[in-house]
Enzyme design. Structure first.
Site, short mmCIF file in Angstrom:
data_model
loop_
_atom_site.label_atom_id
_atom_site.label_comp_id
_atom_site.label_asym_id
_atom_site.label_seq_id
_atom_site.Cartn_x
_atom_site.Cartn_y
_atom_site.Cartn_z
N LEU A 198 19.80 -34.05 15.95
CA LEU A 198 19.79 -35.34 16.62
C LEU A 198 20.38 -35.00 18.00
CD1 LEU A 198 21.22 -37.41 13.63
CD2 LEU A 198 18.82 -37.04 14.25
N ARG A 199 19.92 -35.60 19.04
CA ARG A 199 20.36 -35.11 20.36
C ARG A 199 21.48 -35.94 20.96
NH1 ARG A 199 18.51 -30.11 19.67
NH2 ARG A 199 16.27 -29.88 19.96
N ASP A 227 24.19 -23.22 14.60
CA ASP A 227 22.73 -23.23 14.70
C ASP A 227 22.21 -23.33 16.13
OD1 ASP A 227 20.20 -23.17 13.22
OD2 ASP A 227 19.88 -25.06 14.27
N HIS A 279 16.49 -21.76 8.04
CA HIS A 279 15.11 -21.46 8.44
C HIS A 279 14.69 -19.98 8.29
CE1 HIS A 279 17.44 -20.62 12.03
NE2 HIS A 279 17.37 -21.84 12.53
N HIS A 336 22.31 -19.45 11.31
CA HIS A 336 21.09 -19.18 12.10
C HIS A 336 21.17 -17.69 12.38
CE1 HIS A 336 18.33 -20.00 15.70
NE2 HIS A 336 18.71 -18.73 15.86
N HIS A 345 12.24 -32.42 21.50
CA HIS A 345 12.28 -32.00 22.91
C HIS A 345 11.37 -32.92 23.70
CE1 HIS A 345 14.68 -28.37 22.49
NE2 HIS A 345 13.97 -28.04 21.43
N ASP A 359 14.41 -28.60 10.12
CA ASP A 359 14.77 -28.12 11.47
C ASP A 359 14.14 -29.03 12.53
OD1 ASP A 359 15.90 -26.71 13.53
OD2 ASP A 359 14.73 -24.88 13.23
N ASN A 387 24.61 -28.54 17.72
CA ASN A 387 24.29 -28.07 19.09
C ASN A 387 23.88 -29.22 20.01
OD1 ASN A 387 21.81 -28.42 17.78
ND2 ASN A 387 20.82 -26.74 18.87
O1 DOR Z 1 13.45 -24.07 17.10
C1 DOR Z 1 14.63 -24.36 17.11
N1 DOR Z 1 15.10 -25.42 17.81
N2 DOR Z 1 15.48 -23.60 16.42
C2 DOR Z 1 16.80 -23.74 16.52
O2 DOR Z 1 17.51 -23.03 15.88
C3 DOR Z 1 17.38 -24.76 17.43
C4 DOR Z 1 16.44 -25.87 17.63
C5 DOR Z 1 16.84 -26.82 18.74
O3 DOR Z 1 18.00 -27.22 18.79
O4 DOR Z 1 15.98 -27.20 19.55
#
Ligand code: DOR
Length: 440
Positions: free
Chosen positions: A78-79, A166, A246, A193, A324, A320, A109
């Site tokens: 979640l961002r 991760d 993953h 990860h 974006h 996962d 992250n």
């Molecule tokens: O593809 C990925 N995107 N793998 C990751 O481990 C992080 C993730 C992300 O946060 O965008």
């Protein structure tokens, strides 16, 4: 969690109830009361009442559908905080409900990362009105900088269910070892990860025949396997619980299998993209939504992951889900960020590529998305029995549907499955007795 919906259901009637935790697989009715499962009646006994109540309020007709524990996803990005344009806690939870999930664990992250008590509390507070239960995962090191450990105990006491770095690996084996020694006292796993950055640096896809032909910089399988092997050895030495995120290569599956055989407390997860897609797909489309970390591998790896899910080497399926923005993904393959969304397509990919393809039946597939996942991070739920929370998914295992980004609840649309026909459609999601998603 308190889903906003006011609609409540008192009986889910006439479906095929599959609960891998209690090995239930019957046609029957589930009665809900006060947010809990009140009782489960098999159809033989309740046939008459099921017919009688069909038209009554609060009765959901689940005939020809599968009724299972709400799905659980241990690996979601979640961002929030930081990139609320890509996903918020509420939008991600809503997408999860649409995908049949009632519990998700969110990775640290974010910006700033979930690396202290306050940020763990922030996630919990933001999730109070969410459409599913949201469990934060805390970072292993402060700022995810790989230097000093976070206050793991504080985060766990506030509600973190695991720790993870991760997006990358903890580079120092010494720091990883200390983290593992520390978490033993809380009985939480570290979610790894696995990526040796000195091998993956600059790589954008799997290193092999396809990357060579395309002239793209590759990420060797060994970049993952070296850290899988290292972390299994650290888990062996410390006795800590290690969960490998993953898994993307055949040899990673083999290493986990061997670790288990030796009694190491190691578990592993596979994503729908690693059992559905391979590096060759990139050559066909150059779709930047196929750029993920770890990368899509070869058909041999894909088959090994499916075999691992079938034989118990791998324990669960996790999406996962990595939102974006269009601006970031609408770029050359070399500069697009890693990640694809996955919450709303996971069940349909399981139906298409695991169940319909003949690798797993629904009870076994659902085990990987419910009780097995719950056990790894000690979550409540994942089971259907009297007295348990009424966290339930109802889906049509036969229904085929075409992935349409306009229908996504996620704020991001970075899915490589647009236009794909998937099998298995979520019809109803109930969390704590409340309807969080209904397909009309
Ligand atoms: O593809 C990925 N995107 N793998 C990751 O481990 C992080 C993730 C992300 O946060 O965008």
């Amino acid at each position: 969690m308190a889903a906003k919906s006011t609609k409540s259901i008192s009986v889910i009637a006439g479906g095929r109830i599959i609960d891998p935790a209690t090995q239930l697989d019957v046609i029957g009715d589930i009665y809900l009361k006060n947010g809990l499962v009140e009782r489960i009646e098999t159809r033989k006994r309740s046939l008459k009442s099921a017919e009688k109540i069909k038209s009554e309020r609060g009765v959901y007709d689940a005939r020809k559908k599968i009724v299972a524990p709400g799905l659980i996803d241990l690996h979601v990005h979640l961002r929030e905080p930081g990139r609320e344009d890509e996903e918020t806690i509420l939008s991600g939870a809503r997408a999860a409900a649409a995908g049949g999930f009632t519990s998700i664990c969110c990775m640290p992250n974010t910006d700033p990362p979930i690396d202290d008590q306050e940020t763990v509390q922030f996630v919990i507070d933001q999730a109070r009105d969410a459409a599913c239960r949201v469990y934060p995962i805390g970072a292993v090191t402060q700022g995810q900088r790989g230097e000093s450990l976070t206050e793991i105990g504080d985060m766990v006491h506030t509600g973190a269910v695991a720790i993870s770095e991760d997006g990358m690996s903890v580079v120092s084996a010494e720091i990883k070892r200390r983290a593992m020694e520390y978490i033993r006292m809380f009985d939480i796993p570290v979610i790894a990860h696995c990526e040796d950055a000195s091998l993956s640096a600059g790589g954008v896809m799997h290193e092999g025949a396809i990357s060579t032909r395309l002239g793209m910089r590759g990420i060797p399988a060994a970049a993952e396997e070296i850290i899988v092997a290292r972390d299994i050895q650290l888990a062996r030495a410390t006795g800590a619980r290690l969960h490998i995120a993953h898994v993307s290569t055949a040899d990673s599956v083999r290493l986990i299998k061997r670790g288990k055989r030796d009694g190491v407390k190691v578990t592993g997860e596979a994503t729908p993209h690693h059992f559905s897609l391979i590096d060759a797909s990139i050559a066909e489309s150059f779709d930047t939504n196929l750029r993920v970390s770890p990368p899509l591998r070869t058909e041999k790896d894909r088959k090994a992951i499916i075999a691992g899910l079938a034989d118990g080497a791998l324990d669960c399926i996790a999406t996962d889900h990595a939102p974006h923005s269009v601006e970031e993904k609408d770029n050359e393959f070399d500069i697009a960020p890693n990640g694809m969304i996955g919450l709303e397509t996971a069940l349909g990919l399981v139906g298409k590529n695991l169940v319909n393809a003949g690798h797993l039946d629904w009870p076994r597939a659902l085990r990987l998305m419910t009780i097995n996942a719950a056990r790894i991070t000690n979550l409540p739920g994942g089971k259907l029995a009297a007295g348990e929370a009424a966290d339930i998914v109802v889906f049509d295992p036969e229904e085929e549907w075409v992935v349409d980004p306009e229908q996504f609840y996620s704020l991001s649309k970075n899915s490589p499955y647009v236009g794909w026909t998937l099998t298995g459609r979520v019809k109803l999601t109930v969390c704590g007795g409340k309807v969080t998603h209904e397909d009309r």
